[in-house]
Design a protein around this motif. Sequence first.
Motif, PDB file in Angstrom:
ATOM      1  N   ARG A  65       0.830  -1.204   0.000  1.00 39.01           N
ATOM      2  CA  ARG A  65       0.000   0.000   0.000  1.00 39.01           C
ATOM      3  C   ARG A  65       0.866   1.257   0.000  1.00 39.01           C
ATOM      4  NH1 ARG A  65      -5.190   1.113   0.187  1.00 39.01           N
ATOM      5  NH2 ARG A  65      -5.772  -1.029   0.725  1.00 39.01           N
ATOM      6  N   HIS A  66       1.938   1.261   0.772  1.00 44.36           N
ATOM      7  CA  HIS A  66       2.819   2.416   0.755  1.00 44.36           C
ATOM      8  C   HIS A  66       3.459   2.594  -0.619  1.00 44.36           C
ATOM      9  CE1 HIS A  66       3.112   2.324   5.378  1.00 44.36           C
ATOM     10  NE2 HIS A  66       2.485   3.433   5.012  1.00 44.36           N
ATOM     11  N   GLN A  67       3.772   1.467  -1.277  1.00 45.00           N
ATOM     12  CA  GLN A  67       4.320   1.551  -2.627  1.00 45.00           C
ATOM     13  C   GLN A  67       3.305   2.185  -3.573  1.00 45.00           C
ATOM     14  OE1 GLN A  67       4.632  -2.096  -5.029  1.00 45.00           O
ATOM     15  NE2 GLN A  67       6.788  -1.561  -5.384  1.00 45.00           N
ATOM     16  N   ALA A  68       2.041   1.777  -3.467  1.00 42.56           N
ATOM     17  CA  ALA A  68       0.993   2.349  -4.304  1.00 42.56           C
ATOM     18  C   ALA A  68       0.845   3.841  -4.036  1.00 42.56           C
ATOM     19  CB  ALA A  68      -0.328   1.628  -4.045  1.00 42.56           C
ATOM     20  N   GLU A  69       0.921   4.231  -2.787  1.00 44.88           N
ATOM     21  CA  GLU A  69       0.823   5.650  -2.449  1.00 44.88           C
ATOM     22  C   GLU A  69       1.985   6.437  -3.040  1.00 44.88           C
ATOM     23  OE1 GLU A  69       0.611   5.369   1.772  1.00 44.88           O
ATOM     24  OE2 GLU A  69      -1.557   4.927   1.796  1.00 44.88           O
ATOM     25  N   ARG A  70       3.170   5.816  -3.104  1.00 48.28           N
ATOM     26  CA  ARG A  70       4.317   6.493  -3.725  1.00 48.28           C
ATOM     27  C   ARG A  70       4.105   6.648  -5.222  1.00 48.28           C
ATOM     28  NH1 ARG A  70       7.215   3.535   0.287  1.00 48.28           N
ATOM     29  NH2 ARG A  70       7.506   1.768  -1.125  1.00 48.28           N
ATOM     30  N   TYR A  71       3.515   5.637  -5.866  1.00 44.29           N
ATOM     31  CA  TYR A  71       3.198   5.763  -7.288  1.00 44.29           C
ATOM     32  C   TYR A  71       2.319   6.987  -7.530  1.00 44.29           C
ATOM     33  CZ  TYR A  71       4.668   0.861  -8.026  1.00 44.29           C
ATOM     34  OH  TYR A  71       5.375  -0.311  -8.111  1.00 44.29           O
ATOM     35  N   VAL A  72       1.304   7.133  -6.707  1.00 46.40           N
ATOM     36  CA  VAL A  72       0.363   8.242  -6.880  1.00 46.40           C
ATOM     37  C   VAL A  72       1.051   9.576  -6.589  1.00 46.40           C
ATOM     38  CG1 VAL A  72      -1.755   9.300  -5.993  1.00 46.40           C
ATOM     39  CG2 VAL A  72      -1.673   6.836  -6.438  1.00 46.40           C
ATOM     40  N   ALA A  73       1.846   9.626  -5.526  1.00 48.63           N
ATOM     41  CA  ALA A  73       2.536  10.870  -5.174  1.00 48.63           C
ATOM     42  C   ALA A  73       3.493  11.303  -6.278  1.00 48.63           C
ATOM     43  CB  ALA A  73       3.287  10.691  -3.856  1.00 48.63           C
ATOM     44  N   GLU A  74       4.203  10.345  -6.856  1.00 43.37           N
ATOM     45  CA  GLU A  74       5.121  10.664  -7.966  1.00 43.37           C
ATOM     46  C   GLU A  74       4.336  11.207  -9.155  1.00 43.37           C
ATOM     47  OE1 GLU A  74       8.537   8.461 -10.716  1.00 43.37           O
ATOM     48  OE2 GLU A  74       7.038   7.245  -9.669  1.00 43.37           O
ATOM     49  N   ALA A  75       3.180  10.595  -9.432  1.00 44.31           N
ATOM     50  CA  ALA A  75       2.364  11.040 -10.569  1.00 44.31           C
ATOM     51  C   ALA A  75       1.792  12.429 -10.322  1.00 44.31           C
ATOM     52  CB  ALA A  75       1.248  10.035 -10.821  1.00 44.31           C
ATOM     53  N   VAL A  76       1.371  12.712  -9.095  1.00 41.34           N
ATOM     54  CA  VAL A  76       0.843  14.042  -8.762  1.00 41.34           C
ATOM     55  C   VAL A  76       1.921  15.100  -8.979  1.00 41.34           C
ATOM     56  CG1 VAL A  76       0.053  15.517  -6.864  1.00 41.34           C
ATOM     57  CG2 VAL A  76      -0.951  13.246  -7.187  1.00 41.34           C
ATOM     58  N   ALA A  77       3.136  14.808  -8.518  1.00 43.08           N
ATOM     59  CA  ALA A  77       4.242  15.757  -8.692  1.00 43.08           C
ATOM     60  C   ALA A  77       4.535  15.988 -10.172  1.00 43.08           C
ATOM     61  CB  ALA A  77       5.485  15.242  -7.974  1.00 43.08           C
ATOM     62  N   GLU A  78       4.474  14.935 -10.974  1.00 45.95           N
ATOM     63  CA  GLU A  78       4.730  15.059 -12.407  1.00 45.95           C
ATOM     64  C   GLU A  78       3.659  15.916 -13.066  1.00 45.95           C
ATOM     65  OE1 GLU A  78       7.055  14.476 -15.743  1.00 45.95           O
ATOM     66  OE2 GLU A  78       7.465  13.815 -13.691  1.00 45.95           O
ATOM     67  N   ALA A  79       2.398  15.694 -12.698  1.00 48.81           N
ATOM     68  CA  ALA A  79       1.296  16.476 -13.277  1.00 48.81           C
ATOM     69  C   ALA A  79       1.418  17.947 -12.908  1.00 48.81           C
ATOM     70  CB  ALA A  79      -0.040  15.917 -12.797  1.00 48.81           C
ATOM     71  N   GLU A  80       1.763  18.230 -11.670  1.00 47.05           N
ATOM     72  CA  GLU A  80       1.891  19.617 -11.227  1.00 47.05           C
ATOM     73  C   GLU A  80       3.042  20.315 -11.932  1.00 47.05           C
ATOM     74  OE1 GLU A  80      -0.004  19.206  -6.734  1.00 47.05           O
ATOM     75  OE2 GLU A  80       2.172  19.029  -7.023  1.00 47.05           O
ATOM     76  N   ALA A  81       4.089  19.555 -12.279  1.00 53.66           N
ATOM     77  CA  ALA A  81       5.213  20.148 -13.009  1.00 53.66           C
ATOM     78  C   ALA A  81       4.821  20.491 -14.443  1.00 53.66           C
ATOM     79  CB  ALA A  81       6.395  19.185 -13.004  1.00 53.66           C
ATOM     80  N   VAL A  82       3.916  19.698 -15.036  1.00 52.63           N
ATOM     81  CA  VAL A  82       3.489  19.915 -16.416  1.00 52.63           C
ATOM     82  C   VAL A  82       2.470  21.036 -16.515  1.00 52.63           C
ATOM     83  CG1 VAL A  82       2.236  18.860 -18.359  1.00 52.63           C
ATOM     84  CG2 VAL A  82       4.005  17.563 -17.148  1.00 52.63           C
ATOM     85  N   ALA A  83       1.522  21.068 -15.581  1.00 48.89           N
ATOM     86  CA  ALA A  83       0.423  22.046 -15.645  1.00 48.89           C
ATOM     87  C   ALA A  83       0.134  22.548 -14.233  1.00 48.89           C
ATOM     88  CB  ALA A  83      -0.822  21.417 -16.266  1.00 48.89           C
ATOM     89  N   SER A  84       0.903  23.530 -13.802  1.00 51.54           N
ATOM     90  CA  SER A  84       0.812  24.004 -12.416  1.00 51.54           C
ATOM     91  C   SER A  84      -0.530  24.649 -12.100  1.00 51.54           C
ATOM     92  CB  SER A  84       1.942  24.995 -12.128  1.00 51.54           C
ATOM     93  OG  SER A  84       1.862  26.110 -13.012  1.00 51.54           O
ATOM     94  N   GLU A  85      -1.255  25.094 -13.133  1.00 47.00           N
ATOM     95  CA  GLU A  85      -2.535  25.759 -12.904  1.00 47.00           C
ATOM     96  C   GLU A  85      -3.676  24.783 -12.674  1.00 47.00           C
ATOM     97  OE1 GLU A  85      -2.335  25.270 -17.445  1.00 47.00           O
ATOM     98  OE2 GLU A  85      -1.011  25.343 -15.702  1.00 47.00           O
ATOM     99  N   VAL A  86      -3.446  23.490 -12.889  1.00 44.06           N
ATOM    100  CA  VAL A  86      -4.506  22.483 -12.782  1.00 44.06           C
ATOM    101  C   VAL A  86      -4.569  21.915 -11.368  1.00 44.06           C
ATOM    102  CG1 VAL A  86      -5.248  20.183 -13.565  1.00 44.06           C
ATOM    103  CG2 VAL A  86      -4.366  21.846 -15.214  1.00 44.06           C
ATOM    104  N   PRO A  87      -5.735  21.934 -10.717  1.00 44.69           N
ATOM    105  CA  PRO A  87      -5.876  21.266  -9.414  1.00 44.69           C
ATOM    106  C   PRO A  87      -5.730  19.754  -9.599  1.00 44.69           C
ATOM    107  CG  PRO A  87      -7.699  22.789  -9.814  1.00 44.69           C
ATOM    108  CD  PRO A  87      -6.975  22.634 -11.111  1.00 44.69           C
TER     109      PRO A  87
END
Length: 296
Positions: A65-87
């Motif tokens: 479960r912690h591994q899955a949470e890291r997958y999501v956290a990494e993806a959130v960081a990547e999305a925010e880097a691409v489009a910082s204006e998007v919630p």
Amino acid sequence: MTLKTGAPVVVGVDGSAAALDAVRVAAREAAYRRRPLRIVHAFIWPLMRVSVGPAPGGPADGGLRHQAERYVAEAVAEAEAVASEVPVTGAVVDGAATAVMLAESREAALVVLGHRGLGGFAGLLIGSVTVQVSAQAPCPVLVVRGEPRADGPVVVGVDGSDMSTEAVGVAFEEAAYRDAPLVAVHAWLFPAPAGPGDILPLVYDVDEYGDEVKRVLAESVAGYTERYPQVAVQHRVVRGTPAHVLANESTTAQLVVVGAHGRGAVGGLLLGSVSHAVLHHSHAPLVIVRHRRPAA
């Protein structure tokens, strides 16, 4: 930029490089639409009755479960880097990939999937999850294949069917979002059946049928050209198998859009033969449309 707060763009992730490619595309799609982005990891292990917590004596942040949470956290960081204006929000959702993504699609403006993955999304290499989600989702599904391009047209396959009309609407929206031209393509070798049981002519006039094809193509896009006057449209009628023609068009496209079924589709098929073939052979990201969700 004022962002709408309605249905989100939803992207599935699993820790693979292909999933992060999908996240980057999904972030840009959310920005185009001025919508929030929801990142989801389908966590199947509880269904398998596998321990998901840290191993006894192991690190506190270990376990599935912690591994899955890291997958999501990494993806959130990547999305925010691409489009910082998007919630951006992320979630680990218990369940198998297909079931989770179909449930998410009921509230989504668009679902985005990578073409291959690990764990719950391993079937995307041969399209098992993608085919099922694309065929059943009540919103368009974008499959990230090939190398996303910032230039080139949006290409849409047109055959006059109801789903083709839905696909044309999505293609115009995408072209308007991207400030890109639209290429509307009708490919044919022989007259196509209009529905089950339709009897095709044994002999037909090629020029006459070609004129009919051009009329169907023009009528299919006419209403949308008035709604999206800023989109430059090219009509293209090509002799050839639709799947081959669209795959060839995809080599210079930034996006390809097709209906989940076309004319003469067999109801029991998850996807029509053309959409299924293009799913496997497109060189560009592909949107498969079963239903079109309103843009507002």
